[in-house]
Design an enzyme around this catalytic site. Structure first.
Site, PDB file in Angstrom:
ATOM      1  CB  THR A 148      -0.895  -0.017   1.263  1.00 24.84           C
ATOM      2  OG1 THR A 148      -1.452  -1.328   1.394  1.00 24.84           O
ATOM      3  CG2 THR A 148      -1.986   1.007   1.184  1.00 24.84           C
ATOM      4  CG  HIS A 199      -0.213  -9.743  -2.744  1.00 22.82           C
ATOM      5  ND1 HIS A 199       0.666  -8.759  -2.366  1.00 22.82           N
ATOM      6  CD2 HIS A 199      -1.404  -9.410  -2.167  1.00 22.82           C
ATOM      7  CE1 HIS A 199       0.045  -7.875  -1.603  1.00 22.82           C
ATOM      8  NE2 HIS A 199      -1.219  -8.247  -1.479  1.00 22.82           N
ATOM      9  NE  ARG A 249       7.501  -5.126   7.189  1.00 24.68           N
ATOM     10  CZ  ARG A 249       6.408  -4.751   7.828  1.00 24.68           C
ATOM     11  NH1 ARG A 249       5.219  -5.181   7.411  1.00 24.68           N
ATOM     12  NH2 ARG A 249       6.467  -3.957   8.869  1.00 24.68           N
ATOM     13  CB  SER A 275       2.597  -7.426   8.839  1.00 29.47           C
ATOM     14  OG  SER A 275       1.699  -6.511   8.308  1.00 29.47           O
ATOM     15  CB  SER A 314       4.810  10.387   7.427  1.00 26.45           C
ATOM     16  OG  SER A 314       3.553  10.979   7.644  1.00 26.45           O
ATOM     17  CD  GLU A 350       3.613   9.565  12.068  1.00 28.88           C
ATOM     18  OE1 GLU A 350       4.092   9.922  10.965  1.00 28.88           O
ATOM     19  OE2 GLU A 350       4.207   8.797  12.851  1.00 28.88           O
ATOM     20  CB  SER A 351       0.740  11.778   6.320  1.00 30.13           C
ATOM     21  OG  SER A 351       0.227  11.878   5.047  1.00 30.13           O
ATOM     22  CB  SER A 407       3.685  -1.652  14.119  1.00 27.67           C
ATOM     23  OG  SER A 407       4.484  -2.139  13.056  1.00 27.67           O
TER      24      SER A 407
END
Ligand code: A3P
Length: 335
Positions: free
Chosen positions: A82, A141, A163, A171, A259, A261-262, A300
């Site tokens: 995402t 995927h 990752r 996750s 970010s 938060e954004s 997270s």
């Protein structure tokens, strides 16, 4: 072309839940078509676990018409899809934040095999992608062995994101619990991950094949950890890969937009609609009644959050699993 085998072991039975039912091992005996690059060990058998809902899409996707200006973001689930989609779409659309705000990321950057990845979702995700205006932005995927054959000849741009396995698995556990409707234990989920008894498994083969392709001109291989470590550098890399050029100031605006938060506060890309759909569709009655929905898709948003969920024993087992991948690839996961 493909062989199918229903997976019926005890681990998979315990993983099955409303959103993920009837797993099949799909094998492609020749691995890849002749047009695929030789360095993905052409000729060697490949396999992937998928659910029954994917089977009708298999040939449709293999024969899918690929366009040269398509831009793909491909990952094993939960590796930063995402986040990367939002970055790629904006870079490829002259940083049109206004449009990005108005139209959800799921619309702007549809998920090719969605109909075959979540049992109850329905619809025609492949047809939806086919009918997108150009340039199309495609999320997937799929392991390399299940990509459309034309990917190897038309060579659209592909950004692959990996990752570290422990964070990806952690996750994925939270995703299974909160999106797919899994009510089983964490330990059982990690066991299933390590024994490749989950949709899109094996993680190891998924990463290894795309790693082999990393030097192809149309391919960019990046990691979640690189994005966390130096997002600006990754933005610049992706921008130049897409043939775009932006000022330092523009890149800074994008960096802030991306970010945690954004993005969490941004309804256009925080996937809250999916979370709510899952709650209504996949949750057991008990969970619907007893649990307040605190889960956020952008959870997270960190490296190393597995430490909150994984016992030392599992950390050890995951480290061993990772070693097998890195020995194979000659590469350290996550860096
Ligand atoms: P965690 O569950 O570890 O927090 P995907 O999009 O492939 O499903 O990946 C989801 C993971 O990416 C989640 O990881 C999510 O929090 C993280 N993520 C999404 N947006 C992010 C952002 N802007 N910055 C950092 N991590 C982000």
């Amino acid at each position: 072309m493909f062989r199918f085998e229903k997976v019926t072991n005890e681990q998979i039975t315990r993983i099955e839940c409303p959103g993920t039912e009837k797993h099949y091992k799909i094998t492609r005996p020749a691995g890849f078509p002749n047009s695929a690059p030789a360095n993905i060990r052409n000729g060697c058998e490949r396999h992937s676990v998928m659910i029954e809902a994917f089977l009708p899409l298999l040939e449709e996707i293999r024969n899918f018409e690929v366009l040269e200006d398509d831009v793909w973001v491909i990952t094993f689930p939960k590796c930063g899809t995402t986040w990367t989609q939002e970055m790629v779409w904006l870079l490829n659309n002259n940083l049109n934040f206004e449009r990005a705000k108005k139209i959800s990321l799921e619309e702007r950057f549809p998920f090719l095999e969605l109909t075959g990845a979540l049992t109850l979702i329905g619809g025609d995700s492949v047809g939806h992608v086919r009918s997108q205006p150009r340039p199309r932005h495609i999320k997937s995927h799929l392991p390399a062995m299940l990509l459309p054959d034309q990917v190897w000849t038309v060579k659209p741009k592909i950004v692959y994101v990996s990752r570290n396995t422990k964070d990806a698995a952690t996750s994925f556990y939270h995703h299974y619990r909160n999106i797919v409707g899994y009510d089983g234990s964490k330990e059982h989920f990690f066991d299933a991950f390590l024994s490749d008894n989950l949709i899109y498994a094996p993680f190891s083969g998924h990463v290894a094949d795309y790693w082999q392709l990393r030097d192809e001109e149309n391919m960019l291989f990046i990691t979640y950890e690189q994005m966390k470590h130096d997002l600006r550098k990754v933005i610049e890399k992706v921008s130049s890969f897409l043939g775009k050029s932006y000022s330092e100031q523009e890149i800074e605006v994008l960096e802030n937009h991306l970010s945690v938060e954004s993005m969490r506060a941004n309804d256009s890309c925080n996937m809250q609609t999916l979370v709510e759909w899952a709650r209504n569709t996949n949750y057991s009655e008990e969970r619907k009644n007893n649990e307040s929905n605190k889960f956020r898709f952008i959870r997270s948003g960190d490296v190393g959050s597995y430490r909150n969920d994984m016992s030392p024993d599992f950390v050890h087992r995951f480290n061993e699993y990772e070693k097998c991948i890195t020995n194979d690839c000659g590469w350290k996961l996550g860096l």
